[in-house]
Design a protein around this motif. Structure first.
Motif, short mmCIF file in Angstrom:
data_model
loop_
_atom_site.label_atom_id
_atom_site.label_comp_id
_atom_site.label_asym_id
_atom_site.label_seq_id
_atom_site.Cartn_x
_atom_site.Cartn_y
_atom_site.Cartn_z
N LYS A 161 0.18 -6.97 -14.13
CA LYS A 161 0.18 -5.62 -13.47
C LYS A 161 -0.18 -5.76 -11.75
CE LYS A 161 1.76 -4.22 -18.08
NZ LYS A 161 3.00 -3.85 -17.68
N LYS A 162 -0.30 -4.71 -11.06
CA LYS A 162 0.05 -3.94 -10.29
C LYS A 162 -1.11 -3.80 -9.77
CE LYS A 162 4.31 -3.85 -7.90
NZ LYS A 162 5.07 -3.38 -6.48
N LEU A 163 -2.36 -4.17 -9.22
CA LEU A 163 -3.87 -3.59 -9.00
C LEU A 163 -3.49 -2.67 -7.49
CD1 LEU A 163 -6.42 -2.81 -10.31
CD2 LEU A 163 -7.21 -4.93 -9.31
N GLY A 164 -4.40 -2.12 -7.44
CA GLY A 164 -4.71 -0.81 -6.40
C GLY A 164 -6.19 -0.25 -5.87
N ALA A 165 -6.99 -0.51 -4.81
CA ALA A 165 -7.68 0.31 -4.26
C ALA A 165 -8.24 0.52 -2.86
CB ALA A 165 -9.02 -1.11 -4.23
N GLN A 166 -8.92 1.66 -2.73
CA GLN A 166 -8.90 1.45 -1.46
C GLN A 166 -9.46 1.22 -0.76
OE1 GLN A 166 -11.07 5.74 -1.04
NE2 GLN A 166 -11.47 5.26 0.97
N ALA A 167 -8.59 0.85 0.94
CA ALA A 167 -8.63 0.10 1.73
C ALA A 167 -10.28 -0.94 2.44
CB ALA A 167 -8.33 -0.14 3.05
N GLU A 168 -10.60 -1.35 2.11
CA GLU A 168 -12.11 -1.95 2.89
C GLU A 168 -13.54 -1.32 2.16
OE1 GLU A 168 -12.82 -3.52 5.46
OE2 GLU A 168 -10.34 -4.25 5.82
N THR A 169 -13.17 -1.25 0.68
CA THR A 169 -14.10 -1.01 0.01
C THR A 169 -14.79 -1.79 -0.70
OG1 THR A 169 -12.71 -0.08 -1.66
CG2 THR A 169 -13.05 1.68 -0.03
N THR A 170 -15.59 -1.35 -1.94
CA THR A 170 -16.38 -2.35 -2.53
C THR A 170 -15.81 -2.30 -3.48
OG1 THR A 170 -18.73 -1.17 -1.92
CG2 THR A 170 -18.44 -3.38 -3.87
N GLY A 171 -15.01 -1.48 -3.96
CA GLY A 171 -13.44 -1.98 -4.79
C GLY A 171 -12.90 -2.62 -4.55
N GLU A 172 -12.74 -2.93 -3.41
CA GLU A 172 -11.27 -3.94 -2.79
C GLU A 172 -11.93 -4.89 -3.17
OE1 GLU A 172 -7.90 -3.98 0.32
OE2 GLU A 172 -10.36 -3.52 1.47
N SER A 173 -12.73 -5.44 -2.50
CA SER A 173 -13.58 -6.70 -1.81
C SER A 173 -14.01 -7.34 -3.56
CB SER A 173 -15.59 -6.76 -1.57
OG SER A 173 -14.68 -5.99 0.00
N TYR A 174 -14.73 -5.99 -3.99
CA TYR A 174 -15.00 -6.99 -5.53
C TYR A 174 -13.71 -7.24 -6.28
CZ TYR A 174 -16.67 -7.15 -10.07
OH TYR A 174 -16.25 -8.04 -11.70
N ALA A 175 -12.27 -6.67 -5.98
CA ALA A 175 -10.76 -7.06 -7.02
C ALA A 175 -10.48 -8.31 -5.94
CB ALA A 175 -10.16 -6.40 -6.82
N LYS A 176 -11.16 -8.28 -4.73
CA LYS A 176 -9.78 -10.18 -4.23
C LYS A 176 -11.59 -11.04 -4.10
CE LYS A 176 -8.23 -7.48 0.07
NZ LYS A 176 -8.58 -7.60 1.78
N ALA A 177 -12.24 -10.61 -4.67
CA ALA A 177 -13.64 -11.73 -5.18
C ALA A 177 -13.18 -12.18 -6.45
CB ALA A 177 -14.79 -11.28 -5.00
N GLN A 178 -12.18 -11.26 -7.21
CA GLN A 178 -12.34 -11.74 -8.91
C GLN A 178 -10.62 -12.19 -9.11
OE1 GLN A 178 -14.22 -11.76 -10.94
NE2 GLN A 178 -15.47 -10.60 -9.58
#
Length: 279
Positions: A161-178
């Motif tokens: 599935k497609k995942l979204g997050a707010q740019a340059e946020t912890t949410g985005e950083s966490y998602a990328k780390a996963q």
């Protein structure tokens, strides 16, 4: 949410008296002509504009700061109003690009006295700005469309599935780390709109934002809260490095508000039930 650069706008909007009555209506605690020059608030605390405590924020980010009936309101706004009241000045709000919060640009240039925008305290940011005591314990959450069947990041990965997050946020950083490559959106509103319009199937976003959004029955009917993502984040207000007098005033206002029940009242008004402390 560890919001590092929530947007690419190069200008800022004054949510105060900007030479027009409509702009005046957006002043949180009153209206004045502005441009009075630097001064001092009660207790000798320096301010960039006489009679005001000027706050840099980035709108919208409910329930912390957003516009309602022509006025900027929210949890952050209410807490900073407590500081302003103690300093015997009025809060004035500037809507600014979030990337400047990381560098402290508007604080260092003298545009603002403090930054308040649901901002996580980090060692990296401490290199450029000074922080108040933490005023909010934050966590992330996964929000997905009900039809997707997604309840966890593992589900997102397993079903492609497609995942979204707010740019340059912890949410985005966490998602990328996963191992994800999330679709980046400029603001929390844009994240939720992306989910609503089918650009993504699920998003990682601050839990308080989700909590408020799902209060709308229409949203609750189509979207479901998934896993909670504990990141150990704490929000703080930031000031120009070395501005110890203002940090002390902010810390005092937060500490006293927690002691006398004001913090609890404001938390419940803008966010919801105050979490019970773990024994």
């Amino acid at each position: 949410m560890f919001r590092t650069a929530r947007g690419n706008r190069s200008s800022f909007r004054i949510r105060t008296a900007a030479g027009a009555a409509a702009a005046c209506a957006l002043l949180v605690a009153g209206c004045s002509s502005g441009g009075e020059g630097a001064g001092e608030a009660a207790g000798g605390v320096p301010v960039v504009e006489k009679g005001h405590l000027t706050t840099c924020t980035h709108l919208p980010y409910p329930p912390f700061q957003f516009e309602q009936d022509g006025k900027v309101v929210g949890f952050d706004v209410a807490l900073v109003d407590l500081v302003a009241s103690r300093l015997k000045v009025e809060q004035k709000i500037l809507d600014t690009p979030f990337e400047n919060f990381k560098t402290g640009a508007f604080l260092n240039s003298g545009e603002c006295d403090l930054a308040a925008a649901g901002m996580t305290i980090t060692d990296e940011r401490k290199k450029n700005v000074d922080f108040s005591v933490p005023y909010f314990d934050a966590t992330q959450a996964l929000l997905a469309t009900k039809k997707s069947g997604v309840t966890s990041l593992a589900d997102v990965k397993a079903t492609s599935k497609k995942l979204g997050a707010q740019a340059e946020t912890t949410g985005e950083s966490y998602a990328k780390a996963q191992g994800f490559d999330p679709v980046a959106f400029e603001s929390s509103d844009a994240v939720l709109n992306g989910l609503r319009t089918g650009q993504v199937d699920a998003v990682v976003i601050d839990y308080p934002v989700v909590q408020g959004w799902l209060k709308d029955p229409k949203n609750a009917a189509e979207f479901a809260l998934g896993q909670s993502i504990e990141t150990g984040e704490q929000y703080g207000f930031s000031v120009k490095k070395g501005n110890t007098a203002l940090v002390a005033a902010i810390d005092k206002a937060i500490t006293d508000a927690k002691a006398d029940g004001t913090y609890k009242k404001l938390y419940e008004q803008w966010i919801g039930p105050l979490p019970q402390a773990t024994p």
